[in-house]
Write a protein that holds these residues in place. Structure first.
Motif, mmCIF file in Angstrom:
data_model
loop_
_atom_site.group_PDB
_atom_site.id
_atom_site.type_symbol
_atom_site.label_atom_id
_atom_site.label_comp_id
_atom_site.label_asym_id
_atom_site.label_seq_id
_atom_site.Cartn_x
_atom_site.Cartn_y
_atom_site.Cartn_z
ATOM 1 N N ARG A 28 1.123 -1.131 0.173
ATOM 2 C CA ARG A 28 -0.055 0.095 0.081
ATOM 3 C C ARG A 28 0.813 1.635 -0.099
ATOM 4 O O ARG A 28 2.088 1.197 0.345
ATOM 5 N N GLN A 29 0.336 2.003 -0.702
ATOM 6 C CA GLN A 29 1.121 3.634 -1.018
ATOM 7 C C GLN A 29 0.361 4.202 0.547
ATOM 8 O O GLN A 29 -0.914 4.133 0.571
ATOM 9 N N ALA A 30 1.494 5.294 0.959
ATOM 10 C CA ALA A 30 0.863 6.134 2.132
ATOM 11 C C ALA A 30 -0.529 6.804 1.562
ATOM 12 O O ALA A 30 -1.305 7.234 2.159
ATOM 13 N N ASP A 31 -0.585 7.216 0.137
ATOM 14 C CA ASP A 31 -1.269 8.181 0.068
ATOM 15 C C ASP A 31 -2.636 7.405 -0.411
ATOM 16 O O ASP A 31 -3.702 7.974 -0.456
ATOM 17 N N ASP A 32 -3.021 5.749 -0.392
ATOM 18 C CA ASP A 32 -3.778 5.221 -1.015
ATOM 19 C C ASP A 32 -3.761 4.225 0.883
ATOM 20 O O ASP A 32 -4.208 4.448 1.628
ATOM 21 N N GLU A 33 -5.705 3.912 1.097
ATOM 22 C CA GLU A 33 -6.879 3.914 2.073
ATOM 23 C C GLU A 33 -6.133 2.631 1.956
ATOM 24 O O GLU A 33 -6.287 1.942 3.278
ATOM 25 N N LEU A 34 -6.651 1.703 1.244
ATOM 26 C CA LEU A 34 -6.491 0.329 0.770
ATOM 27 C C LEU A 34 -5.492 -0.270 -0.073
ATOM 28 O O LEU A 34 -5.214 0.740 -1.269
ATOM 29 N N GLY A 35 -5.102 -0.697 0.400
ATOM 30 C CA GLY A 35 -4.043 -1.358 -0.285
ATOM 31 C C GLY A 35 -4.179 -3.028 -1.479
ATOM 32 O O GLY A 35 -5.463 -3.093 -1.712
ATOM 33 N N THR A 36 -3.556 -3.768 -1.855
ATOM 34 C CA THR A 36 -3.653 -4.462 -2.890
ATOM 35 C C THR A 36 -2.934 -6.244 -2.955
ATOM 36 O O THR A 36 -1.730 -5.796 -1.856
ATOM 37 N N HIS A 37 -3.471 -6.678 -2.522
ATOM 38 C CA HIS A 37 -2.831 -8.185 -2.301
ATOM 39 C C HIS A 37 -2.500 -9.163 -3.653
ATOM 40 O O HIS A 37 -4.090 -9.425 -4.845
ATOM 41 N N LEU A 38 -1.741 -9.963 -4.125
ATOM 42 C CA LEU A 38 -1.541 -10.108 -5.252
ATOM 43 C C LEU A 38 -0.949 -11.493 -4.592
ATOM 44 O O LEU A 38 -0.030 -12.050 -4.221
ATOM 45 N N ALA A 39 -0.989 -12.101 -5.230
ATOM 46 C CA ALA A 39 -0.536 -13.863 -5.053
ATOM 47 C C ALA A 39 -0.058 -14.821 -6.932
ATOM 48 O O ALA A 39 -1.403 -14.521 -7.396
ATOM 49 N N VAL A 40 0.476 -15.239 -7.234
ATOM 50 C CA VAL A 40 1.355 -15.365 -7.970
ATOM 51 C C VAL A 40 2.030 -17.393 -7.329
ATOM 52 O O VAL A 40 2.705 -16.690 -6.551
ATOM 53 N N ALA A 41 1.835 -18.143 -8.653
ATOM 54 C CA ALA A 41 3.029 -18.780 -8.455
ATOM 55 C C ALA A 41 3.067 -19.846 -9.890
ATOM 56 O O ALA A 41 1.980 -19.435 -10.599
ATOM 57 N N ALA A 42 4.119 -19.635 -10.316
ATOM 58 C CA ALA A 42 4.756 -20.002 -11.234
ATOM 59 C C ALA A 42 4.171 -19.670 -12.776
ATOM 60 O O ALA A 42 3.899 -19.616 -13.654
ATOM 61 N N SER A 43 4.723 -17.721 -12.117
ATOM 62 C CA SER A 43 4.479 -16.847 -13.433
ATOM 63 C C SER A 43 3.051 -16.944 -13.367
ATOM 64 O O SER A 43 2.445 -16.347 -14.835
ATOM 65 N N LYS A 44 2.541 -17.722 -13.102
ATOM 66 C CA LYS A 44 0.865 -17.173 -13.056
ATOM 67 C C LYS A 44 -0.040 -16.488 -12.076
ATOM 68 O O LYS A 44 1.007 -16.483 -10.871
ATOM 69 N N VAL A 45 -0.829 -15.543 -12.282
ATOM 70 C CA VAL A 45 -1.704 -15.194 -10.906
ATOM 71 C C VAL A 45 -2.541 -15.596 -10.762
ATOM 72 O O VAL A 45 -3.514 -15.416 -11.940
ATOM 73 N N VAL A 46 -2.936 -16.009 -10.000
ATOM 74 C CA VAL A 46 -3.268 -16.748 -9.180
ATOM 75 C C VAL A 46 -5.053 -16.298 -8.495
ATOM 76 O O VAL A 46 -6.066 -16.331 -8.322
ATOM 77 N N ALA A 47 -4.354 -14.968 -7.654
ATOM 78 C CA ALA A 47 -5.220 -14.222 -6.649
ATOM 79 C C ALA A 47 -4.926 -12.544 -6.846
ATOM 80 O O ALA A 47 -3.805 -11.762 -7.035
ATOM 81 N N GLN A 48 -5.986 -11.848 -7.013
ATOM 82 C CA GLN A 48 -5.754 -10.530 -6.646
ATOM 83 C C GLN A 48 -7.140 -9.908 -6.490
ATOM 84 O O GLN A 48 -7.670 -9.675 -6.576
ATOM 85 N N GLU A 49 -6.556 -8.911 -5.271
ATOM 86 C CA GLU A 49 -7.911 -8.267 -4.229
ATOM 87 C C GLU A 49 -7.302 -7.366 -3.839
ATOM 88 O O GLU A 49 -6.282 -6.621 -3.596
ATOM 89 N N THR A 50 -8.825 -5.960 -3.535
ATOM 90 C CA THR A 50 -8.000 -4.936 -2.371
ATOM 91 C C THR A 50 -7.923 -5.173 -0.774
ATOM 92 O O THR A 50 -9.282 -5.734 -0.785
ATOM 93 N N VAL A 51 -6.992 -4.978 0.137
ATOM 94 C CA VAL A 51 -7.007 -5.135 1.519
ATOM 95 C C VAL A 51 -6.492 -3.992 2.347
ATOM 96 O O VAL A 51 -6.014 -3.317 1.516
ATOM 97 N N SER A 52 -6.769 -4.605 3.096
ATOM 98 C CA SER A 52 -5.896 -3.434 3.915
ATOM 99 C C SER A 52 -4.880 -3.599 4.556
ATOM 100 O O SER A 52 -5.160 -4.856 5.262
ATOM 101 N N CYS A 53 -3.863 -3.079 4.652
ATOM 102 C CA CYS A 53 -2.637 -3.189 4.944
ATOM 103 C C CYS A 53 -1.680 -1.534 5.404
ATOM 104 O O CYS A 53 -2.723 -1.167 5.176
ATOM 105 N N PRO A 54 -0.545 -2.560 5.806
ATOM 106 C CA PRO A 54 -0.489 -1.068 6.336
ATOM 107 C C PRO A 54 0.705 -0.840 5.696
ATOM 108 O O PRO A 54 0.906 -1.384 4.564
ATOM 109 N N VAL A 55 1.544 0.650 5.064
ATOM 110 C CA VAL A 55 1.982 1.113 3.959
ATOM 111 C C VAL A 55 3.409 0.352 4.589
ATOM 112 O O VAL A 55 4.172 0.442 5.185
#
Length: 595
Positions: free
Chosen positions: A116-143
């Protein structure tokens, strides 16, 4: 009809090939992720590993983080924020620049990213396995960014099979970790292994950071180095001459904040200690070069540890001179300030008051040293005695000149034992010969558990780095079996209470340090190879040194015991012990023609 056989590789395969060069072991993952955190402006970085990185590696930082688009794009090959054109390669101010690291990691592992960046309220969650994106979602996380890499090489079994033991891989992780934390003392770092904290480094000065990593004792062993020229600026520390050791010396070069290996500059440092150190000894140093980016090339190896300099010879001279200056300031004779309180009153000579007469000299002017009153000697002729063998009994034995059949040994320059053999002249290296003798003796005693402990009169303290302290804990059963008595004082410090009996005149601290350094270099923690490494360390510490004068009996003992060894020609580390100068070559040296 010709067929087309050349085709483009899929991105997944290309990433795996790149991973083979960039990601060699868990330590490579930590190096790449921590360097990214540094480039992101983090002031606190936490590294957590499980099973030496086999199971998981987690790097958490409080840097500037990434947007959702950047997070997704960061796993693409050659995606980077560090450079825009080829010319930028020659003006680098960041650790990474190729854009291969994250793509390579994601190709051979399962990666979970929360950022997460300091100017954003929510961050990004990204899951990758063997060069393939498995999941992507918006989450709450620290900067900042939180990378978690699991099951490294899960899809490349051959690579995973060739990983070393957990202890060895953890040592490699600590080594890679140290190379980064020593450059950035203004950043706080922590390192955890299986939930246990190994290092907790607070932001501070460079000397404090070195002490936190390698122990408090090293701070007293370092001399400051600082020189600023048009070509480069060199700062850091070098060790005092008395801190030299054969192995395990901490030697670090950094250029523009990047660790590097440089054998040429290493010789420049040792050149400054010429005639101060015995042969084969090394001193610790932590030297930091600041050079214009256009004067170096870091893009010659995937690990970026080999760097080319445009003015290597000139920098060599600067480095050697700066090191000599640091040593010279340390060795400078201090001014003597006498304590004048209670001093005796010494009268001052006054030529007017204290008149002194010149002493008179008496001599004989007729004395002639070439004239003698003694009579000249009278020459006499002495007839040699004659023997009449006719008066001898018929059965009397004729006189025989006895020949000494025992071999004669000679010592040459305190280094070699020379003795005559049938084929010519045999030359034996006395240190290497004794090393081979002691090695086989200690190896047999270790295998038979025949060591006993001899307590030291005054226990001494030895301090190890984090990697060495972990190794000591694993080696403790073997060390106890060899006769060592060590007490853990905490913080990597151990008290040496006893050493193996029969090793006289050896510094206990140097002995233990040499053992651990050899074990670290060997990388083996059990079995016959570890026993061999320990036996070799003991032999090196106890063997006859060069320059030691040997008597005839001592040389005879060395020769006899050497030829009773299983290998008389080479030391355990492969160095020759014996050389023979053939009789034919000796004859030719004098212009004689052998019959």
């Amino acid at each position: 009809m010709p067929t087309d056989i050349i085709q483009l590789l899929p991105d997944s395969v290309a990433n795996q090939i790149a991973a083979g060069e960039v990601i060699q072991r868990p330590a490579s993952v930590i190096k790449e992720l921590v360097e990214n955190s540094v480039d992101a402006g983090a002031t606190a970085i936490h590294v957590l590993v499980v099973d030496a990185g086999r199971t998981s590696i987690q790097v958490i930082d409080n840097g500037k983080g990434m947007s959702e688009t950047d997070a997704r794009l960061s796993f693409e090959r050659h995606a980077t924020s560090k450079i825009r054109k080829a010319d930028d390669l020659f003006a680098l101010h960041t650790m990474g620049f190729r854009g291969e690291a994250l793509a390579s990691i994601a190709a051979v592992a399962q990666v979970d990213l929360r950022t997460r960046q300091a100017d954003d309220e929510l961050g990004t969650h990204l899951a990758v396995a063997a060069s393939k994106v498995v999941a992507q979602e918006t989450v709450s996380c620290p900067v900042g960014s939180n990378f978690k890499v699991e099951n490294l090489f899960f899809n490349v079994p051959a690579r995973r099979k060739f990983l070393k033991t957990n202890a060895t891989e953890l040592t490699n992780i600590i080594t890679a970790f140290n190379r980064i934390v020593l450059v950035y003392p203004d950043i706080s770092f922590t390192l955890h292994s299986n939930g246990e904290e190994l290092l907790s480094l607070k932001a501070g000065s460079l000397r404090q950071r070195i002490s936190d990593v390698f122990g408090r004792h090293i701070s007293q062993e370092l001399l400051p180095v600082q020189v600023d020229t048009r070509l480069c600026r060199i700062t850091g520390f070098v060790g005092k001459p008395e801190t030299a050791r054969k192995k395990g010396a901490h030697t670090y070069f950094f250029v523009n904040g990047r660790y590097m290996r440089h054998a040429y500059f290493h010789k420049a440092v040792l050149n400054a200690y010429e005639r101060m150190l015995p042969e084969g000894m090394q001193v610790p140093y932590f030297l930091y070069f600041t050079v214009a980016p256009e004067d170096i090339d870091v893009n010659i190896h995937p690990t970026k540890t080999e760097i080319k300099f445009e003015n290597e010879q000139a920098i060599w001279q600067i480095l050697s001179a700066a090191t000599k200056d640091a040593i010279g300031q340390f060795c400078e004779v201090p001014a003597i300030d006498f304590d004048t309180e209670g001093r005796p009153d010494i009268p001052i000579f006054d030529p007017v008051r204290d008149a002194v007469q010149t002493p008179a000299v008496n001599y004989n002017p007729d004395y002639n040293p070439f004239k003698s009153d003694r009579p000249a000697p009278v020459k006499t002729t002495v007839e040699p005695p004659s023997f009449d063998f006719a008066d001898q009994p018929a059965d009397a034995a004729a006189p025989v000149l006895l020949e000494d059949k025992s071999p004669m040994h000679y010592q040459y320059k305190g280094r070699y034992i020379m003795t005559a053999v049938k084929s010519g002249l045999m030359v034996i290296d006395q240190h290497r010969a004794d090393l081979r003798i002691l090695y086989e003796r200690y190896l047999e005693r270790i295998s038979q558990r025949a060591f006993t402990t001899q307590g030291v009169l005054f226990p001494e303290t030895v301090t190890f780095s984090v990697a060495e302290a972990l190794l000591v804990q694993r080696l403790m059963p073997q060390l106890v079996a060899m006769g060592f008595d060590l007490s853990d004082l905490g913080g990597g410090c151990y008290a040496v209470n006893g050493i193996p009996a029969g090793i006289d005149g050896v510094d206990p601290v140097s002995l233990v340090t040499a053992l651990v350094s050899d074990a670290v270099e060997k990388g083996q923690l059990d079995g016959a190879e570890l026993n061999a490494a320990m036996a070799l360390s003991l032999a090196r510490t106890s063997a006859i040194v060069y320059g030691q004068s040997l008597g005839g009996d001592e040389m005879e003992r060395i020769v006899n015991e050497l030829f009773a060894c299983s290998n008389v020609n080479y030391t355990p580390d492969g160095k020759p012990i014996i050389a023979i100068l053939p009789h034919r070559d000796i004859e030719q040296l004098f212009g004689a023609i052998p019959e």
